[in-house]
Design a protein around this motif. Structure first.
Motif, PDB file in Angstrom:
ATOM      1  N   ALA A 251       0.839  -1.203   0.000  1.00 10.50           N
ATOM      2  CA  ALA A 251       0.000   0.000   0.000  1.00 10.50           C
ATOM      3  C   ALA A 251       0.871   1.249   0.000  1.00 10.50           C
ATOM      4  O   ALA A 251       0.604   2.213  -0.738  1.00 10.50           O
ATOM      5  CB  ALA A 251      -0.929   0.001   1.206  1.00 10.50           C
ATOM      6  N   ASN A 252       1.921   1.244   0.818  1.00 10.34           N
ATOM      7  CA  ASN A 252       2.821   2.391   0.887  1.00 10.34           C
ATOM      8  C   ASN A 252       3.542   2.603  -0.438  1.00 10.34           C
ATOM      9  O   ASN A 252       3.679   3.735  -0.916  1.00 10.34           O
ATOM     10  CB  ASN A 252       3.839   2.189   2.009  1.00 10.34           C
ATOM     11  CG  ASN A 252       4.783   3.371   2.153  1.00 10.34           C
ATOM     12  OD1 ASN A 252       4.349   4.501   2.331  1.00 10.34           O
ATOM     13  ND2 ASN A 252       6.077   3.101   2.042  1.00 10.34           N
ATOM     14  N   ALA A 253       4.000   1.504  -1.062  1.00 11.43           N
ATOM     15  CA  ALA A 253       4.732   1.631  -2.327  1.00 11.43           C
ATOM     16  C   ALA A 253       3.846   2.213  -3.417  1.00 11.43           C
ATOM     17  O   ALA A 253       4.281   3.085  -4.192  1.00 11.43           O
ATOM     18  CB  ALA A 253       5.277   0.268  -2.742  1.00 11.43           C
ATOM     19  N   LYS A 254       2.611   1.757  -3.491  1.00 15.44           N
ATOM     20  CA  LYS A 254       1.720   2.288  -4.526  1.00 15.44           C
ATOM     21  C   LYS A 254       1.313   3.731  -4.222  1.00 15.44           C
ATOM     22  O   LYS A 254       1.141   4.537  -5.144  1.00 15.44           O
ATOM     23  CB  LYS A 254       0.498   1.388  -4.670  1.00 15.44           C
ATOM     24  CG  LYS A 254       0.804   0.066  -5.354  1.00 15.44           C
ATOM     25  CD  LYS A 254       1.382   0.288  -6.745  1.00 15.44           C
ATOM     26  CE  LYS A 254       1.790  -0.990  -7.424  1.00 15.44           C
ATOM     27  NZ  LYS A 254       2.401  -0.730  -8.771  1.00 15.44           N
ATOM     28  N   ALA A 255       1.149   4.056  -2.945  1.00 16.73           N
ATOM     29  CA  ALA A 255       0.876   5.455  -2.600  1.00 16.73           C
ATOM     30  C   ALA A 255       2.035   6.335  -3.033  1.00 16.73           C
ATOM     31  O   ALA A 255       1.837   7.427  -3.595  1.00 16.73           O
ATOM     32  CB  ALA A 255       0.624   5.579  -1.099  1.00 16.73           C
ATOM     33  N   ASP A 256       3.272   5.864  -2.803  1.00 13.56           N
ATOM     34  CA  ASP A 256       4.441   6.629  -3.221  1.00 13.56           C
ATOM     35  C   ASP A 256       4.485   6.806  -4.734  1.00 13.56           C
ATOM     36  O   ASP A 256       4.910   7.853  -5.236  1.00 13.56           O
ATOM     37  CB  ASP A 256       5.718   5.933  -2.748  1.00 13.56           C
ATOM     38  CG  ASP A 256       6.057   6.247  -1.301  1.00 13.56           C
ATOM     39  OD1 ASP A 256       5.499   7.225  -0.755  1.00 13.56           O
ATOM     40  OD2 ASP A 256       6.876   5.519  -0.712  1.00 13.56           O
ATOM     41  N   ALA A 257       4.055   5.777  -5.465  1.00 12.71           N
ATOM     42  CA  ALA A 257       4.051   5.882  -6.925  1.00 12.71           C
ATOM     43  C   ALA A 257       3.128   7.004  -7.387  1.00 12.71           C
ATOM     44  O   ALA A 257       3.432   7.728  -8.339  1.00 12.71           O
ATOM     45  CB  ALA A 257       3.615   4.547  -7.543  1.00 12.71           C
ATOM     46  N   VAL A 258       2.001   7.160  -6.703  1.00 13.13           N
ATOM     47  CA  VAL A 258       1.073   8.240  -7.055  1.00 13.13           C
ATOM     48  C   VAL A 258       1.636   9.592  -6.639  1.00 13.13           C
ATOM     49  O   VAL A 258       1.637  10.556  -7.415  1.00 13.13           O
ATOM     50  CB  VAL A 258      -0.296   8.001  -6.402  1.00 13.13           C
ATOM     51  CG1 VAL A 258      -1.240   9.165  -6.705  1.00 13.13           C
ATOM     52  CG2 VAL A 258      -0.906   6.683  -6.885  1.00 13.13           C
ATOM     53  N   ILE A 259       2.106   9.661  -5.400  1.00 14.78           N
ATOM     54  CA  ILE A 259       2.612  10.936  -4.873  1.00 14.78           C
ATOM     55  C   ILE A 259       3.788  11.439  -5.707  1.00 14.78           C
ATOM     56  O   ILE A 259       3.945  12.647  -5.948  1.00 14.78           O
ATOM     57  CB  ILE A 259       3.007  10.766  -3.394  1.00 14.78           C
ATOM     58  CG1 ILE A 259       1.743  10.515  -2.553  1.00 14.78           C
ATOM     59  CG2 ILE A 259       3.757  11.994  -2.876  1.00 14.78           C
ATOM     60  CD1 ILE A 259       2.035  10.047  -1.138  1.00 14.78           C
ATOM     61  N   GLY A 260       4.622  10.505  -6.195  1.00 12.72           N
ATOM     62  CA  GLY A 260       5.779  10.891  -6.995  1.00 12.72           C
ATOM     63  C   GLY A 260       5.520  10.914  -8.490  1.00 12.72           C
ATOM     64  O   GLY A 260       6.460  11.067  -9.276  1.00 12.72           O
ATOM     65  N   SER A 261       4.252  10.790  -8.895  1.00  8.82           N
ATOM     66  CA  SER A 261       3.924  10.745 -10.309  1.00  8.82           C
ATOM     67  C   SER A 261       4.338  12.016 -11.033  1.00  8.82           C
ATOM     68  O   SER A 261       4.280  13.125 -10.482  1.00  8.82           O
ATOM     69  CB  SER A 261       2.408  10.544 -10.480  1.00  8.82           C
ATOM     70  OG  SER A 261       2.017  10.754 -11.822  1.00  8.82           O
ATOM     71  N   ALA A 262       4.733  11.841 -12.278  1.00  5.70           N
ATOM     72  CA  ALA A 262       5.070  12.999 -13.107  1.00  5.70           C
ATOM     73  C   ALA A 262       3.857  13.876 -13.388  1.00  5.70           C
ATOM     74  O   ALA A 262       4.012  14.993 -13.894  1.00  5.70           O
ATOM     75  CB  ALA A 262       5.694  12.527 -14.419  1.00  5.70           C
ATOM     76  N   ARG A 263       2.665  13.392 -13.074  1.00  5.31           N
ATOM     77  CA  ARG A 263       1.471  14.229 -13.212  1.00  5.31           C
ATOM     78  C   ARG A 263       1.553  15.460 -12.311  1.00  5.31           C
ATOM     79  O   ARG A 263       0.901  16.473 -12.560  1.00  5.31           O
ATOM     80  CB  ARG A 263       0.219  13.427 -12.827  1.00  5.31           C
ATOM     81  CG  ARG A 263      -0.393  12.559 -13.894  1.00  5.31           C
ATOM     82  CD  ARG A 263      -1.414  13.269 -14.756  1.00  5.31           C
ATOM     83  NE  ARG A 263      -2.552  13.743 -14.006  1.00  5.31           N
ATOM     84  CZ  ARG A 263      -3.617  13.025 -13.690  1.00  5.31           C
ATOM     85  NH1 ARG A 263      -3.682  11.750 -14.046  1.00  5.31           N
ATOM     86  NH2 ARG A 263      -4.625  13.553 -13.020  1.00  5.31           N
ATOM     87  N   GLY A 264       2.323  15.359 -11.229  1.00  7.88           N
ATOM     88  CA  GLY A 264       2.489  16.509 -10.340  1.00  7.88           C
ATOM     89  C   GLY A 264       1.270  16.790  -9.492  1.00  7.88           C
ATOM     90  O   GLY A 264       0.785  17.928  -9.422  1.00  7.88           O
ATOM     91  N   PHE A 265       0.752  15.754  -8.810  1.00 11.85           N
ATOM     92  CA  PHE A 265      -0.409  15.936  -7.944  1.00 11.85           C
ATOM     93  C   PHE A 265      -0.058  16.822  -6.749  1.00 11.85           C
ATOM     94  O   PHE A 265       1.067  16.833  -6.256  1.00 11.85           O
ATOM     95  CB  PHE A 265      -0.910  14.587  -7.430  1.00 11.85           C
ATOM     96  CG  PHE A 265      -1.458  13.693  -8.505  1.00 11.85           C
ATOM     97  CD1 PHE A 265      -2.668  13.978  -9.122  1.00 11.85           C
ATOM     98  CD2 PHE A 265      -0.748  12.576  -8.925  1.00 11.85           C
ATOM     99  CE1 PHE A 265      -3.166  13.170 -10.115  1.00 11.85           C
ATOM    100  CE2 PHE A 265      -1.240  11.758  -9.908  1.00 11.85           C
ATOM    101  CZ  PHE A 265      -2.446  12.050 -10.516  1.00 11.85           C
ATOM    102  N   ALA A 266      -1.055  17.552  -6.256  1.00 10.49           N
ATOM    103  CA  ALA A 266      -0.884  18.394  -5.072  1.00 10.49           C
ATOM    104  C   ALA A 266      -2.238  18.577  -4.412  1.00 10.49           C
ATOM    105  O   ALA A 266      -3.276  18.597  -5.085  1.00 10.49           O
ATOM    106  CB  ALA A 266      -0.293  19.759  -5.452  1.00 10.49           C
ATOM    107  N   LEU A 267      -2.222  18.690  -3.082  1.00  7.92           N
ATOM    108  CA  LEU A 267      -3.461  18.988  -2.371  1.00  7.92           C
ATOM    109  C   LEU A 267      -3.947  20.371  -2.771  1.00  7.92           C
ATOM    110  O   LEU A 267      -3.150  21.314  -2.862  1.00  7.92           O
ATOM    111  CB  LEU A 267      -3.241  18.932  -0.861  1.00  7.92           C
ATOM    112  CG  LEU A 267      -2.816  17.584  -0.271  1.00  7.92           C
ATOM    113  CD1 LEU A 267      -2.508  17.744   1.227  1.00  7.92           C
ATOM    114  CD2 LEU A 267      -3.880  16.527  -0.482  1.00  7.92           C
ATOM    115  N   THR A 268      -5.236  20.507  -3.028  1.00  8.56           N
ATOM    116  CA  THR A 268      -5.767  21.839  -3.298  1.00  8.56           C
ATOM    117  C   THR A 268      -5.636  22.687  -2.034  1.00  8.56           C
ATOM    118  O   THR A 268      -5.708  22.178  -0.911  1.00  8.56           O
ATOM    119  CB  THR A 268      -7.245  21.781  -3.706  1.00  8.56           C
ATOM    120  OG1 THR A 268      -7.996  21.181  -2.652  1.00  8.56           O
ATOM    121  CG2 THR A 268      -7.425  20.988  -4.982  1.00  8.56           C
ATOM    122  N   ALA A 269      -5.405  23.963  -2.200  1.00  8.13           N
ATOM    123  CA  ALA A 269      -5.272  24.841  -1.038  1.00  8.13           C
ATOM    124  C   ALA A 269      -6.552  24.854  -0.215  1.00  8.13           C
ATOM    125  O   ALA A 269      -6.524  24.979   1.013  1.00  8.13           O
ATOM    126  CB  ALA A 269      -4.907  26.256  -1.490  1.00  8.13           C
TER     127      ALA A 269
END
Length: 483
Positions: A251-269
């Motif tokens: 679960a942690n590894a796949k979460a990291d894959a999303v967080i580090g995605s080149a899509r550049g996800f970020a929490l909305t302000a």
């Protein structure tokens, strides 16, 4: 309805219309149907194959399933909303086997699965039209959609993964091929039994592994990045599935894959920006949602916004249990901005996530806030000796975004996990996590006064019945105990 395959056979006659709802350049929710096209020609050009692929997302809008209803059912059986009489016995855990809601959701989920299977079957027969590389992307989309449907089906109609030590208890039937005529649908071979829960989860992970490898990081189109499957969407759904399975490292590894995605996800302000339909295609938090618009939303009786907003049907209000959650501080913008009230002397509380007058909100499925909380929980569970500081830091990212109050630093793993599970309720309420979160963590569903008693996490009726008509026509389809 006889077997699952026989049930969905009735949709074959209109499949061409369903698959060809879009022109190749159209958006998922801007439907312009083709006319006078022979169904045999659906897959004879790259443009029509693209349109057929978009048609799978239209199937995903099913009004009784991922048009929003399935999220509502999961939350009606959680503890963050009040019991709604509109949904009959769903929230009161006293359904019977011929319950229409259970039957319609079952049919809706399998109808979408059928369309993905049919698409893949026909694409395989016509792969030379576009070549193997382009076809693999489409297969990835189909497998993502199929896995997403199975996730909700297996969690509604079967006991949670950890119900038995090896997940060998009954799941749901795995339908992985397509029927194309009545003879196939009625054959004995197609009256299939329920797979085990483990087999269903293994299939979801296999589909999503293929999808992650095949899907693009980005569609180079903001709208499609949210409305069509991407590599990050497949990874995010895998992270959720591994969390339910209790496989923390994965679960942690796949979460990291999303967080580090080149899509550049970020929490909305501001979390409201994620739920603002006008910002849906451009916000950086969204990973995947089911797109709808005012012309094709699941209608007055099904659209998620209709049920959650007092400006619409207003069937689902927010419970006192949710408002009184620990650490849900007075300054928290999820309270000050995302809770609305009606009434004067006696207030009724509503979620602001779907507070709209148009009711064409996109259905939220995967977003970065959830992935951050998956990572926090996975890290916390992987560190039994102490309260993992990285897990706490990830949790605080979510709280900081919403100006939540300070937390008393947890001294133990158990205390940190409790904080994270509570935070999941605060952050993800009304997005289809309620019942599933209680069951996967073996927590009883709390009582809802004045009449709803506590429900044991492993109670027989905590899950939906297999539709009675299916069990009558298919002797191999065993009913859930208690129904």
């Amino acid at each position: 309805m006889t077997t699952i395959k026989h049930t969905i056979l009735r949709y074959i006659s209109c499949l061409a219309a369903s698959l060809l709802l879009m022109t190749a350049c159209s958006k998922v929710d801007e439907q312009e149907p083709f006319v006078n096209i022979d169904p045999a020609q659906i897959f004879n050009s790259p443009q029509r194959i693209e349109s057929a692929a978009i048609g799978m997302y239209n199937a995903l809008q099913n009004a009784e399933f991922l048009g929003g209803r399935v999220l509502i059912y999961v939350d009606q059986r959680g503890n963050d909303v009040n019991v709604s009489t509109f949904f009959g016995n769903v929230p009161t855990f006293n359904m019977i086997s011929n319950n229409a809601i259970a039957q319609n959701a079952w049919t809706g989920g399998y109808r979408t699965i059928f369309e993905t299977n049919y698409f893949m079957k026909k694409l395989k027969e016509n792969e030379s039209v576009i070549g193997a590389d382009a076809a693999n992307v489409y297969y990835g989309e189909a497998k993502f959609i199929r896995a997403l449907c199975y996730y909700y089906l297996v969690n509604l109609y079967a006991q949670t993964y950890v119900f038995t030590a090896d997940a060998s208890h009954p799941g749901v039937p795995l339908v992985l091929d397509a029927v194309t005529n009545g003879a196939e649908a009625l054959s004995a071979a197609n009256k299939i039994p329920r797979a085990t829960v483990k087999q269903v989860y293994d299939q979801m992970l296999a589909d999503l592994t293929d999808a992650s490898a095949a899907l693009p990081v980005t569609w180079n189109d903001d709208y499609f990045n949210h409305a069509r499957a991407t590599k990050a969407a497949a990874d995010a759904l895998m992270a959720r599935i591994y969390l339910v399975m209790g496989q923390w490292a994965n679960a942690n590894a796949k979460a990291d894959a999303v967080i580090g995605s080149a899509r550049g996800f970020a929490l909305t302000a501001d979390l409201r920006d994620y739920f603002n339909k006008d910002n849906y295609a451009t916000n950086k938090e969204g990973i995947f949602s089911v797109a709808t618009n005012s012309s094709d939303n699941p209608n007055t009786n099904n659209a998620i916004g209709q049920h959650y907003s007092p400006l619409g049907r207003g069937d689902i209000s927010v419970s006192a249990a949710y408002r009184n959650l620990a650490n849900f501080s007075a300054t928290d913008e999820r309270r000050t901005q995302l809770l609305r009230t009606t009434g004067t002397t006696t207030l009724t509380y509503w979620t602001g996530k779907y507070y709209t007058t148009t009711f064409d909100s996109w259905v939220p499925v995967l977003r970065l806030g959830e992935i951050k909380l998956i990572k926090a929980e996975a890290l916390a569970r992987l560190s039994p000796a102490v309260a993992d500081p990285a897990a706490l830091a990830t949790l605080l990212e979510i709280r900081t975004r919403s100006n939540a109050g300070a937390l008393v630093p947890p001294a133990t793993q158990a205390a940190l996990v409790d904080l994270i599970l509570t935070e999941r309720r605060i952050e993800l309420a009304f997005e289809g996590h309620g019942m599933i979160d209680f069951l996967r963590t073996k927590r009883n569903i709390p009582a809802r006064p004045p009449t709803q008693a506590e429900i044991a996490w492993n109670a027989q009726l905590v899950i939906f019945p297999i539709p009675f008509v299916d069990t009558q026509q298919n002797p191999q389809l065993i009913q859930n105990p208690g129904y």
